[in-house]
Motif scaffolding. Structure first.
Motif, short mmCIF file in Angstrom:
data_model
loop_
_atom_site.label_atom_id
_atom_site.label_comp_id
_atom_site.label_asym_id
_atom_site.label_seq_id
_atom_site.Cartn_x
_atom_site.Cartn_y
_atom_site.Cartn_z
N LEU A 18 36.44 31.95 44.04
CA LEU A 18 36.32 32.34 42.64
C LEU A 18 36.03 33.84 42.57
O LEU A 18 35.36 34.39 43.45
N PRO A 19 36.49 34.48 41.51
CA PRO A 19 36.18 35.91 41.35
C PRO A 19 34.69 36.13 41.15
O PRO A 19 33.96 35.25 40.67
N ASP A 20 34.23 37.33 41.50
CA ASP A 20 32.81 37.67 41.35
C ASP A 20 32.33 37.43 39.92
O ASP A 20 31.19 37.01 39.71
N GLY A 21 33.19 37.67 38.95
CA GLY A 21 32.81 37.47 37.56
C GLY A 21 32.42 36.04 37.25
O GLY A 21 31.54 35.79 36.42
N GLN A 22 33.06 35.08 37.94
CA GLN A 22 32.70 33.67 37.71
C GLN A 22 31.34 33.35 38.32
O GLN A 22 30.57 32.59 37.75
N TYR A 23 31.04 33.92 39.48
CA TYR A 23 29.70 33.77 40.06
C TYR A 23 28.67 34.25 39.05
O TYR A 23 27.67 33.57 38.78
N GLU A 24 28.90 35.46 38.52
CA GLU A 24 27.95 36.05 37.58
C GLU A 24 27.83 35.22 36.31
O GLU A 24 26.73 35.02 35.80
N LEU A 25 28.95 34.73 35.80
CA LEU A 25 28.93 33.92 34.58
C LEU A 25 28.17 32.61 34.80
O LEU A 25 27.35 32.22 33.98
N THR A 26 28.44 31.95 35.92
CA THR A 26 27.74 30.69 36.21
C THR A 26 26.24 30.94 36.35
O THR A 26 25.43 30.20 35.79
N TRP A 27 25.87 31.96 37.09
CA TRP A 27 24.45 32.27 37.25
C TRP A 27 23.81 32.58 35.90
O TRP A 27 22.72 32.10 35.59
N GLN A 28 24.50 33.34 35.06
CA GLN A 28 23.96 33.69 33.74
C GLN A 28 23.80 32.45 32.87
O GLN A 28 22.82 32.30 32.16
N ARG A 29 24.77 31.53 32.94
CA ARG A 29 24.67 30.28 32.17
C ARG A 29 23.44 29.48 32.61
O ARG A 29 22.75 28.89 31.79
N ILE A 30 23.20 29.43 33.90
CA ILE A 30 22.03 28.73 34.42
C ILE A 30 20.75 29.40 33.91
O ILE A 30 19.85 28.75 33.39
N MET A 31 20.69 30.71 34.03
CA MET A 31 19.49 31.45 33.65
C MET A 31 19.26 31.45 32.14
O MET A 31 18.11 31.47 31.68
N ASP A 32 20.33 31.42 31.36
CA ASP A 32 20.21 31.43 29.90
C ASP A 32 19.95 30.05 29.31
O ASP A 32 19.77 29.91 28.10
N GLY A 33 19.97 29.01 30.15
CA GLY A 33 19.76 27.67 29.66
C GLY A 33 20.92 27.16 28.81
O GLY A 33 20.71 26.45 27.83
N GLU A 34 22.14 27.51 29.20
CA GLU A 34 23.33 27.11 28.45
C GLU A 34 23.83 25.71 28.83
O GLU A 34 25.02 25.43 28.74
N GLY A 35 22.93 24.87 29.26
CA GLY A 35 23.32 23.49 29.54
C GLY A 35 23.69 23.20 30.97
O GLY A 35 23.98 22.06 31.32
N ILE A 36 23.71 24.20 31.83
CA ILE A 36 23.94 23.99 33.27
C ILE A 36 22.59 24.15 33.95
O ILE A 36 21.91 25.17 33.79
N PHE A 37 22.20 23.14 34.70
CA PHE A 37 20.92 23.17 35.41
C PHE A 37 21.18 23.29 36.91
O PHE A 37 22.15 22.71 37.42
N ALA A 38 20.33 24.01 37.60
CA ALA A 38 20.45 24.19 39.04
C ALA A 38 19.15 23.79 39.72
O ALA A 38 18.06 24.06 39.21
#
Length: 137
Positions: A18-38
Motif C-alpha cells: 500500500l502507498p505510504d499515504g494509506q498507512y498514514e490514513l489508517t493510523w490517523q483513523r485509528i488515532m482519531d477514533g473513526e471507528g477503526i480500533f487497534a
C-alpha cells in the motif's frame, strides 16, 4: 513505529503493498477514533523490556438482522517467531469479550484459503460459515 512495522509485515504476508499515504490514513483513523480500533499484543516475559508480538484491527457496523452491531475483525497478525504460542487466540478471545461488552451480536472475519496456520486456530475459536465473498471487478 511498532504499529507501522507490524502492519507492513501483515501486508507483506498477503503480498500486498500500500502507498505510504494509506498507512498514514489508517493510523490517523485509528488515532482519531473513526471507528477503526487497534490492539497490540505485548510479551513482557521474554527478557528485558516488552516486545510487541501481535496486531489486531477491528470495527463495528450495524446489521439489518440483529439489534446489536456486528464486529468485524479486519486484520490479525502475529509475529512469526511466536506463532502457535497463543497470541492469536488471546487477541481473538479479547475481542470476543470487548465485543460482548459493546453489545455486538457477533464477531466475524475473513481469511484466505491458503492461510492454513491461521485456519488451524480459527477452526478452534470460531465457526466456519458457508458464505462466499464477492467484490467488484
Amino acid at each position: 513505529d511498532v504499529w507501522d512495522e507490524l502492519w507492513g509485515a501483515y501486508l507483506a504476508f498477503y503480498d500486498t503493498d500500500l502507498p505510504d499515504g494509506q498507512y498514514e490514513l489508517t493510523w490517523q483513523r485509528i488515532m482519531d477514533g473513526e471507528g477503526i480500533f487497534a490492539v497490540l499484543a505485548v510479551d513482557d516475559e521474554g527478557g528485558p523490556g516488552e516486545q510487541v508480538v501481535g496486531l489486531m484491527h477491528y470495527m463495528y457496523h450495524p446489521s439489518t438482522w440483529t439489534e446489536g452491531p456486528y464486529c468485524y475483525l479486519q486484520d490479525l497478525y502475529v509475529v512469526q517467531d511466536v506463532r502457535g504460542g497463543g497470541v492469536g487466540r488471546a487477541l481473538i478471545e479479547e475481542l470476543y469479550s470487548v465485543a460482548e461488552e459493546e453489545g455486538a451480536s457477533q464477531v466475524y472475519w475473513l481469511t484466505q484459503g491458503f492461510n492454513e496456520t491461521a485456519r488451524y486456530l480459527y477452526d478452534r475459536v470460531g465457526e466456519l460459515t458457508p458464505f462466499i465473498k464477492y467484490k467488484n471487478r
